[in-house]
Scaffold this active site. Sequence first.
Site, short mmCIF file in Angstrom:
data_model
loop_
_atom_site.label_atom_id
_atom_site.label_comp_id
_atom_site.label_asym_id
_atom_site.label_seq_id
_atom_site.Cartn_x
_atom_site.Cartn_y
_atom_site.Cartn_z
N THR A 14 0.86 -1.17 0.00
CA THR A 14 0.00 0.00 0.00
C THR A 14 0.90 1.22 0.00
O THR A 14 2.07 1.16 0.37
CB THR A 14 -0.94 0.06 1.22
OG1 THR A 14 -0.16 0.03 2.41
CG2 THR A 14 -1.93 -1.09 1.22
N SER A 15 0.34 2.35 -0.42
CA SER A 15 1.14 3.57 -0.57
C SER A 15 1.43 4.25 0.75
O SER A 15 2.46 4.88 0.91
CB SER A 15 0.43 4.55 -1.49
OG SER A 15 0.24 3.96 -2.74
N THR A 16 0.51 4.19 1.69
CA THR A 16 0.68 4.92 2.94
C THR A 16 0.36 4.05 4.13
O THR A 16 -0.31 3.03 4.01
CB THR A 16 -0.24 6.16 2.99
OG1 THR A 16 -1.59 5.71 2.87
CG2 THR A 16 0.07 7.14 1.87
N GLN A 19 -3.36 3.02 5.13
CA GLN A 19 -4.13 2.09 4.31
C GLN A 19 -4.04 0.67 4.87
O GLN A 19 -3.85 -0.29 4.14
CB GLN A 19 -3.63 2.12 2.86
CG GLN A 19 -3.91 3.43 2.17
CD GLN A 19 -3.39 3.42 0.73
OE1 GLN A 19 -2.41 2.77 0.42
NE2 GLN A 19 -4.05 4.16 -0.13
#
Length: 196
Positions: A14-16, A19
């Site tokens: 996931t990007s962050t 999440q």
Amino acid sequence: MEQYCIMIIGYARTSTLDQKAGLEAQLRDLANAGCEKTFSEQVSSVDKDARKALDAAIEFTREGDVLVVTKLDRLARSVSHLIKITDALAAKGVTLRILDMQIDTGTANGRLMLTLIGGIAQFEREIMLERQREGIAKAKADGKYKGRKPTAMAEADKVLHLVKVEGVSPTEAAKRLGIGRSSVYRILGQNSTAQD
């Protein structure tokens, strides 16, 4: 002669950090797909140097293994990155499986579909970025664009309090506030210049 069992290996991203549910869903889907070992990380797709779990997953694979991801965008940041990954896997004799598209590079059709879909995804991303740039340019021309608020500078008062009042080191202040150490030194430098 050493006997080797083929493994199904998962990769989730996931990007962050916020999440968490998205990462948990990927891990669940990878487990349901039969992954015996899974590598996961929470990093931006544009951070080229931070994809350590992906590198570790590729390094871990051996001939005959299968690397599984839930979606294409969880794996590669661009078509060239996708090609680099698939070439690295193919060189090791490892196939790639993308669950949501039902693509398996162990087949000729799977390899063709992956190349086509990767090209389309890159095209869509470039169109989206172009529209975004046009929108920003229009907003700037209309005087409505303010840009992103600098996060570190918003913490200037807290930095000064921690360092100057509480006696915390700049490194510790950066850690506590979740900002870069260089930002702390910049704030301290600007403050000392303002007082001189």
